[in-house]
Design an enzyme around this catalytic site. Structure first.
Site, PDB file in Angstrom:
ATOM      1  N   ARG B 239      27.420  47.110  41.735  1.00  0.00           N
ATOM      2  CA  ARG B 239      27.872  46.221  40.671  1.00  0.00           C
ATOM      3  C   ARG B 239      26.678  45.499  40.042  1.00  0.00           C
ATOM      4  NH1 ARG B 239      33.526  45.183  42.432  1.00  0.00           N
ATOM      5  NH2 ARG B 239      34.100  47.333  42.945  1.00  0.00           N
ATOM      6  N   GLU B 241      26.188  42.977  38.432  1.00  0.00           N
ATOM      7  CA  GLU B 241      26.660  41.662  38.043  1.00  0.00           C
ATOM      8  C   GLU B 241      25.596  40.635  38.399  1.00  0.00           C
ATOM      9  OE1 GLU B 241      30.936  39.715  38.903  1.00  0.00           O
ATOM     10  OE2 GLU B 241      30.591  41.659  39.845  1.00  0.00           O
ATOM     11  N   ARG B 247      29.060  35.254  48.065  1.00  0.00           N
ATOM     12  CA  ARG B 247      29.885  36.413  48.407  1.00  0.00           C
ATOM     13  C   ARG B 247      29.700  37.627  47.511  1.00  0.00           C
ATOM     14  NH1 ARG B 247      35.877  35.757  46.551  1.00  0.00           N
ATOM     15  NH2 ARG B 247      35.564  35.039  44.437  1.00  0.00           N
ATOM     16  N   HIS B 248      28.708  37.597  46.623  1.00  0.00           N
ATOM     17  CA  HIS B 248      28.459  38.752  45.763  1.00  0.00           C
ATOM     18  C   HIS B 248      27.167  39.460  46.126  1.00  0.00           C
ATOM     19  CE1 HIS B 248      31.475  36.773  43.155  1.00  0.00           C
ATOM     20  NE2 HIS B 248      31.734  38.009  42.790  1.00  0.00           N
ATOM     21  N   GLU B 390      39.097  36.621  49.040  1.00  0.00           N
ATOM     22  CA  GLU B 390      39.585  37.961  48.765  1.00  0.00           C
ATOM     23  C   GLU B 390      38.725  39.010  49.465  1.00  0.00           C
ATOM     24  OE1 GLU B 390      38.267  39.884  45.262  1.00  0.00           O
ATOM     25  OE2 GLU B 390      38.832  41.506  46.606  1.00  0.00           O
ATOM     26  N   SER B 393      41.307  44.330  46.850  1.00  0.00           N
ATOM     27  CA  SER B 393      42.047  44.305  45.612  1.00  0.00           C
ATOM     28  C   SER B 393      42.664  45.690  45.459  1.00  0.00           C
ATOM     29  CB  SER B 393      41.076  43.995  44.471  1.00  0.00           C
ATOM     30  OG  SER B 393      41.794  43.588  43.358  1.00  0.00           O
ATOM     31  N   ARG B 441      32.239  41.394  53.487  1.00  0.00           N
ATOM     32  CA  ARG B 441      33.131  40.231  53.435  1.00  0.00           C
ATOM     33  C   ARG B 441      34.033  40.173  54.663  1.00  0.00           C
ATOM     34  NH1 ARG B 441      35.266  39.258  47.228  1.00  0.00           N
ATOM     35  NH2 ARG B 441      33.191  39.153  46.290  1.00  0.00           N
TER      36      ARG B 441
END
Lengths: 467, 467
Positions: B239, B241, B247-248, B390, B393, B441
């Protein structure tokens, strides 16, 4: 409400897709097209898969889900072929039936329609090539298969290949966890191309550049230096090599092992070889149906191996090849044809399709390979072969930073680029060895297939990036 | 002969590294530096690891391999601390000893030297943070740990974290294989950014460009369309991002599941939830030592879960949050603080750290999410949470090409870019659902840790690409 228009449209399409039933259709209440399954209900009704229909269910009334494969319509479900000529092949159906010789009760509903024309026919896709040649009947070429992989993967052959491949991974892990190995996860995006930068893919990483890992080796070794002792990993490996051969992919799955040893790297070689043997045995025991299914389309001799595994030294292999007429220098690497010939010679002499070739010339191995202390031209390194093709390359690694620096310089490698790698060994490193196995090659060679694209679900090569 | 100069050099270095023994050293024949282990010999001598020294070996004479951790020198190996003050910490030794209260017999040899100064001290690295604050004793900050990961991974805490993580993967696969799932391998280099092109890394692919897969979803779905029925995979997910949170990560490990169902996507939700429960139970049973070890440095409440798993619907969660004072619209997604608050409220009310939140608003989910046929604003989608964060998903996917096209257009997605994806469903697709779980996670939240970098061996984020 979203979806309503689409569904209406789709139901119209479905109605058109069916030919008009004859006027004297006595069964018209017993079939139709169901609305799109959007999880409207949770009916109690048990739904059996076609493959799970067994004699035990005889005379029971059951609901079945199945896909219409005219190629599979035989025996007790021959009636499907007749009744469903109006349904296009590859639709998915729910069928109520009583399993008896004379079926007197059934209902049939379409739950997913397929386009009327398939890009390839499953009948053709499972036909042995030799039949095709002899009888002039169609087979499907590899690009058509790969372009339409979703359909090609539905053949019983593809299903068997990839279920067996799942089994290889499972057996590999089961065996290693049993032996006390720990599974690790290694990064695929790396900051520097550790082996000098050839054949590496570049990634744009925010405002700078990064690379895709050509192997997890550095990270496996770091775990050994971190006292994990025995580690393995399964993951993608990337090679930006413009090789268009039957056995090269630009992305493949590596089964990787690294292990600290006490005195001699053969401790590690023995563990790897035994792991392979456990895989071969497990496949024989648990995947006989899959092996038989594949061999119907691609006939081949069953895979043979010895226990313990045969280990030859390089000079011995050289002598066998020279005796067979191959001209090679003492420090030359094996060419692909020589490897294949050697495989045949070993099979004749030792009756095995799997063996280890140990003690490669130092000159043909990477800089991190441990030199043999007893022979300056030799190294503590090995390859493993299945049916004459390499499936694993491995070695004792140099675990001393000073010797590693010397070897890198000897290979003309820029020390600045591998500083982090060398530094990993500065705080006490146990002697260790390991290797990397190509999953697609193992699958291909175990089943006697001829192209690694048959054993990669979605293969990547210099010319193929889709689907 | 390669290596000779380096080894000589190294032995000199080793000699210098040891302080001169006192003149009255009565034991000087009993220690020294061994030559670099290059697999010279295969001695018969059994070598025991320090961790395998048990009472059973009392009074036996054994050879031991161990690393000098002054921090671990206590009890029966206290003598090491005293005798080896001349050896730098983190060297690796072979030691002959008799395990008795009064050791009268030993020999000690260095097999791998460490640099005299370590970039971090293991004592500091395992100290609970609260101690550090209270007593003013040093702890090690995260960047120092990650910069020197090989040493940081040697702490008992790191060893426990990653052995438990290996266990999560093992339990995930064991459970799914038991349930009849097939493991698949999906490509990471893809030709088109399937979800529209945001947050995707670009790769130079020979003379053109490619992308790194943001998830294996398309490929899992193709396998379902190819009748594999139930599939899973474990692999890296990328990712691009620019998120610098606890948590990323830009690269993490996805545990992915996809499954065809008969009537309702809850069939899939139940399988996924049960898989998580089997993982939690397996960890409790098999990894109690690791859990206890981590909790010594990072104390936390044991992880609680219900069987069967609690499933809440989105409106119920909304009501709980509103009652607690949160202002939210019916179709708003949950913010991270709301998720955490909800986790606390659910824990209070239901006494569980794990639950499913079902029926998310359609507006906040991706285009391929199946709309709820009974409520136009709702979708057949779900998240799963551990300790209020989370970890999964998922959704029922749209398996009808026409509805999928309509939904993509509604989201303003360029149909040309997702043509291959939509076309996968044109030849009969069963209804199906699935989801993706973040391994780091799950590890972090199960152990009650606070940063995902603690549970990624070699984490990647916008600012970190090394080691």
């Amino acid at each position: 409400m979203p979806g309503v228009a689409a569904r209406k449209n789709q139901e119209r399409k479905r109605e058109n897709a069916m030919e008009q039933p004859a006027a004297d259709d006595y069964a018209k209440e017993r079939y139709g097209v169901l609305p799109l399954i959007q999880s409207q209900d949770k009916p109690d009704r048990v739904l059996v898969r076609v493959k799970d229909l067994t004699g035990e269910k005889a005379d029971e009334v059951v609901w079945v889900r199945g896909r219409v494969h005219t190629s599979r319509a035989k025996g007790k479900n021959i009636f499907l072929k007749m009744v469903f000529e109006w349904v296009c092949t590859n639709c998915i159906l729910h069928i109520l039936l009583r399993i008896k010789e004379n079926i007197c009760q059934f209902q049939i509903y379409v739950i997913s329609l397929a386009e009327p024309r398939l890009p390839l026919q499953l009948d053709d896709a499972i036909r042995p090539e030799v039949d095709g040649e002899e009888e002039g009947r169609a087979t499907v070429n590899q690009d058509t298969r790969l372009d339409n992989r979703v359909i090609d993967l539905r053949t019983c052959t593809s299903q068997a290949v990839f279920r067996l491949q799942s089994g290889i991974c499972q057996l590999f892990r089961e065996t290693l966890i049993q032996k006390g190995f720990v599974e690790i996860q290694t990064p695929k995006i790396i900051s520097a191309a550790s082996e000098g930068g050839a054949n590496v893919f570049t990634v744009s990483y925010f405002k700078s550049n990064a690379y895709l890992a050509q192997s997890p080796q550095l990270y496996k070794q770091m775990c050994i230096c971190a006292d994990f002792d025995k580690v393995f990993c399964i993951g993608p490996v990337f090679r930006a090599e413009d090789s268009n051969t039957h056995r090269h992919l630009t992305e493949f799955v590596g089964l990787d092992i690294e292990m600290a040893f006490n005195y001699h790297y053969h401790e590690v070689v023995d563990e790897i070889a035994d792991t392979m043997v456990q895989i071969f045995k497990g496949l024989q025991e648990r995947f006989q149906t899959e092996i038989q299914t594949v061999s119907k389309q691609f006939p081949c001799e069953p895979f043979k191996f010895l226990e313990p595994t045969l280990r030859l030294e390089f000079p011995e292999a050289l002598a066998m090849l020279r005796e067979a007429g191959v001209e090679m220098g003492d420090e030359d690497d094996l060419s692909t044809p020589s490897e294949k010939l050697l495989g045949r010679l070993v099979k004749e002499k030792y009756d095995t399709d799997f063996y280890i070739l140990d003690k490669y010339p130092l000159a043909v191995r990477p800089f991190y390979t441990m030199p043999d202390p007893k022979n300056p031209k030799t190294s503590n390194s090995y390859d493993m072969f299945m049916r004459g093709e390499e499936i694993l390359s491995g070695a004792q690694r140099v675990h001393d930073p000073q010797l590693l620096t010397e070897r890198a310089m000897h290979h003309g490698i820029d020390l600045e680029k591998i500083k982090a790698y060398i530094d990993s060994f500065r705080f006490g490193a146990p002697p260790h060895a390991g290797g990397g196995i190509g999953l697609e090659r193992v699958t291909m060679l175990y089943l006697g297939l001829s192209n690694v694209r048959q054993t990669s679900m979605f293969p990547r090569d210099p010319k193929r990036l889709t689907p």
